[in-house]
Motif scaffolding. Structure first.
Motif, PDB file in Angstrom:
ATOM      1  N   GLU A  20       0.832  -1.205   0.000  1.00 28.08           N
ATOM      2  CA  GLU A  20       0.000   0.000   0.000  1.00 28.08           C
ATOM      3  C   GLU A  20       0.869   1.258   0.000  1.00 28.08           C
ATOM      4  OE1 GLU A  20      -2.408  -0.378   3.442  1.00 28.08           O
ATOM      5  OE2 GLU A  20      -3.731  -1.905   2.571  1.00 28.08           O
ATOM      6  N   LEU A  21       1.873   1.287   0.851  1.00 27.12           N
ATOM      7  CA  LEU A  21       2.718   2.469   0.927  1.00 27.12           C
ATOM      8  C   LEU A  21       3.556   2.642  -0.336  1.00 27.12           C
ATOM      9  CD1 LEU A  21       3.890   2.443   4.661  1.00 27.12           C
ATOM     10  CD2 LEU A  21       2.422   4.117   3.542  1.00 27.12           C
ATOM     11  N   LYS A  22       4.083   1.537  -0.877  1.00 24.54           N
ATOM     12  CA  LYS A  22       4.857   1.636  -2.118  1.00 24.54           C
ATOM     13  C   LYS A  22       4.009   2.188  -3.256  1.00 24.54           C
ATOM     14  CE  LYS A  22       7.518  -1.344  -3.857  1.00 24.54           C
ATOM     15  NZ  LYS A  22       8.405  -2.394  -4.382  1.00 24.54           N
ATOM     16  N   ALA A  23       2.728   1.869  -3.252  1.00 22.69           N
ATOM     17  CA  ALA A  23       1.839   2.313  -4.326  1.00 22.69           C
ATOM     18  C   ALA A  23       1.304   3.722  -4.109  1.00 22.69           C
ATOM     19  CB  ALA A  23       0.676   1.340  -4.474  1.00 22.69           C
ATOM     20  N   ASP A  24       1.557   4.278  -2.931  1.00 27.07           N
ATOM     21  CA  ASP A  24       1.031   5.600  -2.590  1.00 27.07           C
ATOM     22  C   ASP A  24       2.007   6.671  -3.075  1.00 27.07           C
ATOM     23  OD1 ASP A  24       0.053   7.910  -1.471  1.00 27.07           O
ATOM     24  OD2 ASP A  24      -0.095   7.123   0.566  1.00 27.07           O
TER      25      ASP A  24
END
Length: 275
Positions: A20-24
């Protein structure tokens, strides 16, 4: 009761948070891969990576109880996968993640504690009232075990550095021996006749300091590619007479939710300084 899946049941949740964080697009923090033991993957309490995942993108490969040998074996060929889709093996996972749009630059390692604690009886002399309390480490045994731990640290770190990564290592805190504790107290009392927790604290604190000094030396000779984060005296203590604050511990080796939170604050400062 030993249930193997209990030792890393939180990994899928941590992986989801990492992705999730990598995609944010708004996330500007470090992208990291972590390999380690129960300090990174505790089955019963929020561990260091539970805390880390609140703010940082960190892929966990950790499993409670793992030794360096376990971690190295997980880098077997052909590569295998965990049930959550993560590749088994530190080098496999780092190589795979390095081919993504947001590759990890930092690797967190938490290893060696199980190697040493699993052989603590061999590494300690039997009680002798004539022996100095500062002379209970059997270096003929302890130095061999620690030497292999440090060889594994050097070898894996060298591989990661060749891959262009920064490596963060940390000390363990001073343990919390208990008279009948399964990791320290019971084996030292039963097999080495160590008569009380005060002497047990003195022995294991010395082991932690020796281990920490080896990690410091590793970092100091790495051309700024490996960084050491000191977690000693966070929830542990040098006070062998009174011991640590029991309200921060779940057992002899691990903090509880309050203890891990304090340890995380120290670890976070190191990550922010070097990641």
């Amino acid at each position: 009761m030993v249930v193997d899946g209990l030792y890393d049941w939180k990994r899928p949740r941590k992986r989801r948070r990492y992705l999730e964080l990598k995609a944010d697009a708004a996330y500007a923090g470090p992208v990291m891969v972590a390999e380690g033991d129960s300090w990174f993957e505790h089955p019963l309490y929020p561990d260091l990576l539970d805390w880390a995942g609140k703010d940082f993108a960190v892929l966990s490969l950790a499993k409670a109880g793992d030794t360096w040998s376990d971690m190295i074996d997980q880098d077997s060929e052909p590569p295998k996968h965990y049930s959550d889709g993560s590749l088994m093996g530190l080098i496999h996972a780092v190589a795979d993640e390095s081919n993504t749009a947001r590759p990890p630059k930092t690797i967190l390692l938490s290893a060696g504690g199980n190697d040493l604690i699993g052989q603590i009886v061999q590494c300690v002399y039997p009680y002798d009232p004539e022996r100095s309390e500062d002379d209970y480490i059997n270096h003929d045994e302890f130095d061999v075990v620690l030497g292999q731990v440090m060889t594994d640290y050097r070898d894996k770190s060298a591989e990661l550095i060749r891959m262009g990564k920064i490596v963060l290592v940390h000390s363990y805190d001073y343990p919390n021996p208990q008279d009948n504790g399964p990791f320290i107290g019971f084996p030292l009392r039963k097999y080495r006749n160590i008569p009380g927790v005060g002497l047990m604290r003195r022995i294991v604190n010395q082991m932690i300091d020796i281990f920490s000094n080896e990690l410091i030396s590793l970092a100091n000779n790495s051309n700024d590619k490996i960084h050491f984060i000191n977690l000693r005296e966070t929830i542990g203590t040098r006070d062998i007479l009174n011991g640590p604050d029991q309200r921060l511990w779940s057992d002899e080796m691990h903090g509880n939710q309050f203890g891990y939170e304090l340890l995380w604050k120290r670890l976070r400062a190191g990550i922010e300084a070097h990641a």
